[in-house]
Design a protein around this motif. Structure first.
Motif, short mmCIF file in Angstrom:
data_model
loop_
_atom_site.label_atom_id
_atom_site.label_comp_id
_atom_site.label_asym_id
_atom_site.label_seq_id
_atom_site.Cartn_x
_atom_site.Cartn_y
_atom_site.Cartn_z
N ASP A 1 27.46 -49.02 5.32
CA ASP A 1 26.26 -48.18 5.21
C ASP A 1 25.85 -47.64 6.59
O ASP A 1 26.04 -48.31 7.61
CB ASP A 1 25.09 -49.00 4.64
N LEU A 2 25.27 -46.44 6.60
CA LEU A 2 24.78 -45.85 7.84
C LEU A 2 23.77 -46.78 8.49
O LEU A 2 22.82 -47.23 7.85
CB LEU A 2 24.14 -44.49 7.56
N TRP A 3 23.98 -47.08 9.76
CA TRP A 3 23.13 -48.03 10.46
C TRP A 3 22.35 -47.34 11.58
O TRP A 3 21.13 -47.37 11.61
CB TRP A 3 23.99 -49.17 11.01
N ARG A 4 23.07 -46.68 12.49
CA ARG A 4 22.38 -46.16 13.67
C ARG A 4 22.90 -44.77 14.05
O ARG A 4 24.07 -44.45 13.82
CB ARG A 4 22.57 -47.11 14.85
N SER A 5 22.01 -44.01 14.61
CA SER A 5 22.31 -42.65 15.05
C SER A 5 21.98 -42.53 16.53
O SER A 5 20.85 -42.77 16.95
CB SER A 5 21.48 -41.64 14.23
N PHE A 6 22.98 -42.15 17.33
CA PHE A 6 22.84 -42.12 18.80
C PHE A 6 22.98 -40.69 19.29
O PHE A 6 23.97 -40.01 18.99
CB PHE A 6 23.92 -43.01 19.41
#
Length: 439
Positions: free
Chosen positions: A370-375
């Motif tokens: 699952d999508l966790w973090r966006s940097f």
């Protein structure tokens, strides 16, 4: 007959060498000047417009998946700027011309033939090349991020609740970077000598505020030999001692933030720690801009700067999004999945800028997929930043946000990047320096 055979082999070697040199010149021209014959375009997209919840579906294919979702949900809007040429320093380009043609990948994971300086694999990646992703990763490692030596001076981290916008904590750092090898611009070139431990790069950080974390220091030594584990040291001011971190601790939340040490600069680990897969080339919007042309700055952070420098402002949901412009650029999509099955992520998707080989956008997925973090690392053009950075050819890391989409939390960073080798002498990157500064 024997002499004829030897002559044939010698002539063949010369012809191959000449062919490599000719191809190399043409390929390198394409690699470093992708906008020489024009900039990319997308139907309906133009500089000066704003992409928001109402029109984002029209531009879905010009956005990475996470940014599309943020805009679609109304969390942020995106201002479009003109695509600009981020030409790297001529010394780095010439080093690539001189040294790249003979570089090859080794048989083992994370192995490469001897390299001197420049971009090791300037050729356009190919989807049918099973090791294209690995080559892109090496280009990033030996890229021109911060050049030979630079500092972030100062660097402010803010921990934010994305639901309320409350700033939970602010930490003030200084960061320093130094290439021991693969140097092209600042003497000594191409390497610092002596270098008995055969380091490739050093990263040093020191906490200045708040009081309870003051004198906390981080030191990272990355080796020229990528198969060797990094030396990572942490000095905790309240303990007054240096301790060496295990490799597993570089994937822990650093000082309670939303970042791992491994996240720094888009990816701060070894090539051999990941499996790399090239997923294709796209033209998408990237957070790259002229800092001095921005119209909105933070009015609270770093006031009375001697250079008159102002830091990027933040807005959107929770104050987690940089108030900057984004431009349509040629991007390599690179997927990395950890070799270690106990790693906290299942994969990262890196969006590498094809001209600079910086990583302005990275999306991480948890072990369930699952999508966790966006940097997001905002990249500023050096000629529209501090006067000392003009002409350096270094794409300046200028603003950062790491958003934990599952926890509705973010860590933002505002800083003043300075390309000045005098701020990062070699002795800064030693354990002895950590002990001395911690007293």
């Amino acid at each position: 007959m024997r002499n004829k055979t030897l002559l044939t082999l010698a002539l063949s070697a010369v012809m191959i060498s000449q062919a490599q040199a000719e191809v190399s010149d043409a390929v390198i021209e394409s690699s470093f000047y992708p906008y020489k014959n024009g900039v990319p375009s997308f139907p309906g997209l133009s500089a000066g417009m704003t992409i928001n919840q109402g029109n984002v579906d029209q531009f879905k294919d010009a956005l990475d998946p996470a940014m599309y979702s943020f805009i679609k949900n109304g969390d942020t809007e995106l201002k479009v700027g003109e695509t600009t040429d981020f030409v790297l320093d001529e010394s780095y380009i010439e080093a690539t011309r001189k040294y790249s043609s003979g570089v090859t990948l080794g048989a083992g994971h994370g192995e490469i033939s001897e390299t001197v300086a420049g971009r090791p694999f300037p050729e356009e990646p190919k989807l049918d090349d099973p090791r294209a992703g690995e080559k892109l990763a090496w280009n990033f490692k030996y890229g021109y991020n911060w050049g030979d030596s630079a500092s972030i001076y100062p660097f402010y981290w803010k921990y934010r609740d994305m639901n309320t916008g409350k700033v939970e904590r602010t930490i003030k750092f200084n960061f320093h970077f130094l290439n021991f090898t693969h140097r092209t611009q600042h003497d000594p070139v191409p390497a610092i000598d002596p270098n008995p431990s055969e380091f490739f790069r050093g990263t040093y950080a020191e906490v200045l505020e708040p009081y309870d974390l003051k004198n906390t220091q981080l030191l990272i030594h990355r080796f020229e030999d990528d198969t060797k584990l990094d030396n990572v040291y942490l000095y905790l001011g309240f303990q007054r001692r240096v301790r060496r971190l295990s490799s597993g601790q570089t994937t822990d939340a650093f000082l309670g933030s939303d970042l791992m040490i491994e996240d720094f600069e888009g990816y701060n680990g070894r090539i051999s720690d990941m499996n790399w897969t090239y997923k294709g080339t796209q033209n998408i919007l990237m957070p790259m801009y002229n800092h001095n042309d921005l119209t909105n700055f933070d009015t609270e952070v770093h006031q009375n700067d001697p250079d008159g420098f102002q830091m990027v402002a933040y807005g959107g949901k929770g104050g987690c999004f940089q108030d900057i412009t984004w431009q349509l650029r040629k991007v390599y999509v690179l997927e990395s999945d950890p070799v270690d099955e106990n790693h906290p992520i299942s994969k990262r998707v890196h969006f590498i800028d094809a001209q600079t080989y910086t990583i302005p956008r990275t999306i991480s997925y948890d072990r369930k997929g699952d999508l966790w973090r966006s940097f997001t690392i905002g990249q500023a053009h050096p000629d529209y930043h501090l006067p000392i950075n003009k002409g350096s050819g270094v794409s300046i890391d200028d603003s950062v946000t790491m958003i934990d989409v599952q926890a509705n939390h973010c860590t933002t960073a505002q800083f003043k990047g300075i390309v000045d080798p005098n701020l990062s002498p070699v002795d800064t990157f030693t354990v002895q320096n950590m002990r001395a500064r911690g007293k």
